[in-house]
Design a protein around this motif. Structure first.
Motif, PDB file in Angstrom:
ATOM      1  N   ALA A  53     -18.077  -7.093   1.515  1.00 57.64           N
ATOM      2  CA  ALA A  53     -18.247  -8.463   1.021  1.00 57.64           C
ATOM      3  C   ALA A  53     -19.508  -9.074   1.607  1.00 57.64           C
ATOM      4  N   ASP A  54     -20.053 -10.042   0.895  1.00 55.29           N
ATOM      5  CA  ASP A  54     -21.219 -10.774   1.375  1.00 55.29           C
ATOM      6  C   ASP A  54     -20.783 -11.696   2.510  1.00 55.29           C
ATOM      7  N   ASP A  55     -21.480 -11.632   3.631  1.00 59.94           N
ATOM      8  CA  ASP A  55     -21.117 -12.401   4.813  1.00 59.94           C
ATOM      9  C   ASP A  55     -21.228 -13.908   4.578  1.00 59.94           C
ATOM     10  N   GLU A  56     -22.188 -14.330   3.780  1.00 51.38           N
ATOM     11  CA  GLU A  56     -22.408 -15.759   3.571  1.00 51.38           C
ATOM     12  C   GLU A  56     -21.514 -16.348   2.489  1.00 51.38           C
ATOM     13  N   THR A  57     -21.409 -15.655   1.361  1.00 46.16           N
ATOM     14  CA  THR A  57     -20.662 -16.214   0.227  1.00 46.16           C
ATOM     15  C   THR A  57     -19.209 -15.774   0.190  1.00 46.16           C
ATOM     16  N   GLY A  58     -18.915 -14.653   0.844  1.00 45.41           N
ATOM     17  CA  GLY A  58     -17.564 -14.113   0.790  1.00 45.41           C
ATOM     18  C   GLY A  58     -17.296 -13.325  -0.478  1.00 45.41           C
ATOM     19  N   GLU A  59     -18.300 -13.207  -1.355  1.00 45.95           N
ATOM     20  CA  GLU A  59     -18.144 -12.483  -2.610  1.00 45.95           C
ATOM     21  C   GLU A  59     -17.941 -10.997  -2.329  1.00 45.95           C
ATOM     22  N   VAL A  60     -16.918 -10.425  -2.959  1.00 49.46           N
ATOM     23  CA  VAL A  60     -16.579  -9.017  -2.745  1.00 49.46           C
ATOM     24  C   VAL A  60     -17.488  -8.137  -3.596  1.00 49.46           C
ATOM     25  N   ALA A  61     -18.166  -7.193  -2.935  1.00 52.00           N
ATOM     26  CA  ALA A  61     -19.047  -6.266  -3.633  1.00 52.00           C
ATOM     27  C   ALA A  61     -18.280  -5.028  -4.089  1.00 52.00           C
ATOM     28  N   SER A  62     -17.353  -4.555  -3.252  1.00 47.81           N
ATOM     29  CA  SER A  62     -16.557  -3.383  -3.626  1.00 47.81           C
ATOM     30  C   SER A  62     -15.267  -3.330  -2.818  1.00 47.81           C
ATOM     31  N   VAL A  63     -14.269  -2.695  -3.428  1.00 45.88           N
ATOM     32  CA  VAL A  63     -12.982  -2.461  -2.780  1.00 45.88           C
ATOM     33  C   VAL A  63     -12.598  -1.020  -3.096  1.00 45.88           C
ATOM     34  N   ASP A  64     -12.339  -0.235  -2.072  1.00 52.82           N
ATOM     35  CA  ASP A  64     -11.985   1.168  -2.270  1.00 52.82           C
ATOM     36  C   ASP A  64     -10.823   1.564  -1.376  1.00 52.82           C
ATOM     37  N   VAL A  65      -9.962   2.415  -1.904  1.00 57.79           N
ATOM     38  CA  VAL A  65      -8.896   3.007  -1.097  1.00 57.79           C
ATOM     39  C   VAL A  65      -9.475   4.284  -0.510  1.00 57.79           C
ATOM     40  N   VAL A  66      -9.602   4.331   0.820  1.00 57.61           N
ATOM     41  CA  VAL A  66     -10.232   5.484   1.476  1.00 57.61           C
ATOM     42  C   VAL A  66      -9.221   6.527   1.946  1.00 57.61           C
ATOM     43  N   ALA A  67      -7.940   6.163   2.004  1.00 56.71           N
ATOM     44  CA  ALA A  67      -6.896   7.118   2.373  1.00 56.71           C
ATOM     45  C   ALA A  67      -5.557   6.621   1.847  1.00 56.71           C
ATOM     46  N   ARG A  68      -4.677   7.579   1.552  1.00 60.93           N
ATOM     47  CA  ARG A  68      -3.328   7.266   1.074  1.00 60.93           C
ATOM     48  C   ARG A  68      -2.330   8.126   1.845  1.00 60.93           C
ATOM     49  N   HIS A  69      -1.221   7.516   2.214  1.00 60.48           N
ATOM     50  CA  HIS A  69      -0.154   8.248   2.900  1.00 60.48           C
ATOM     51  C   HIS A  69       1.166   7.836   2.264  1.00 60.48           C
ATOM     52  N   GLY A  70       1.961   8.822   1.827  1.00 64.99           N
ATOM     53  CA  GLY A  70       3.257   8.506   1.244  1.00 64.99           C
ATOM     54  C   GLY A  70       3.148   7.948  -0.163  1.00 64.99           C
ATOM     55  N   ALA A  71       4.130   7.142  -0.529  1.00 64.33           N
ATOM     56  CA  ALA A  71       4.234   6.609  -1.889  1.00 64.33           C
ATOM     57  C   ALA A  71       3.469   5.294  -2.019  1.00 64.33           C
TER      58      ALA A  71
END
Length: 83
Positions: A53-71
């Motif tokens: 996210a942008d530090d000043e505006t808080g606008e999210v640039a990307s969201v990614d799931v980097v690991a998954r465990h279980g269901a």
């Protein structure tokens, strides 16, 4: 300037459906991945999420799931991308 944030999203079963439990913040990617493994032993499912996210505006640039465990619910990644 972009800021990297990591958190764990655990899941539990409520009325026969997987629902999100309280998010757990992580200090670094390393902590997030290690904590995800540990939490994955007791939670029904855990997603390790990386947000840029942008530090000043808080606008999210990307969201990614980097690991998954279980269901993890199928719709979870679609929902977080809509944030």
């Amino acid at each position: 300037m972009n800021v990297d944030t990591f958190f764990l999203q655990p899941f539990k079963t409520h009325r026969k459906k997987l629902v999100p439990a309280q998010r757990v913040p992580a200090q670094t990617r390393h902590h997030a991945l290690n904590d995800g493994i540990r939490l994955g032993r007791t939670a029904e499912g855990v997603a390790v999420v990386h947000v840029v996210a942008d530090d000043e505006t808080g606008e999210v640039a990307s969201v990614d799931v980097v690991a998954r465990h279980g269901a993890i619910p199928e719709e979870f990644e679609e929902q977080i991308r809509a944030l």
